[in-house]
Scaffold this motif. Structure first.
Motif: not given
Length: 86
Positions: A20-24, A26-28, A30-31, A34
């Motif tokens: 899920n690193r790429q989405q995280a 791009r999206d604080k 989501f980080m 996660l």
């Protein structure tokens, strides 16, 4: 697939983060999700195996919650806390 009632390993948590690193990145928000999810699972595992067991059984041998025991309230835990994973 993760087995029911078995905690994930550190390696599985790392793999989940990498997946899920790429989405995280791009999206604080989501980080935050996660990192919070991984921290929650890790903390629950450590608490279950390292912190809770010494307090599970009071000197009289009865399985009760420590805070209830201190207050004189019997509260059966039914033994060791079940392991949960998502």
């Amino acid at each position: 697939m993760i087995e029911e009632h078995v905690f994930v390993t550190d390696e599985q948590l790392k793999d989940y983060f990498e997946l899920n690193r790429q989405q995280a990145m791009r999206d604080k928000r989501f980080m935050d999700y996660l990192c919070g999810y991984i921290a929650h699972i890790y903390t629950d595992r450590v608490w279950t195996f390292n912190v809770y067991p010494p307090y599970e059984t009071p000197p009289d041998g009865r399985k009760i919650h420590p805070r209830c025991h201190e207050a004189g309230i019997p509260y059966s835990t039914g033994g060791r806390r079940k392991q949960l994973a998502r």
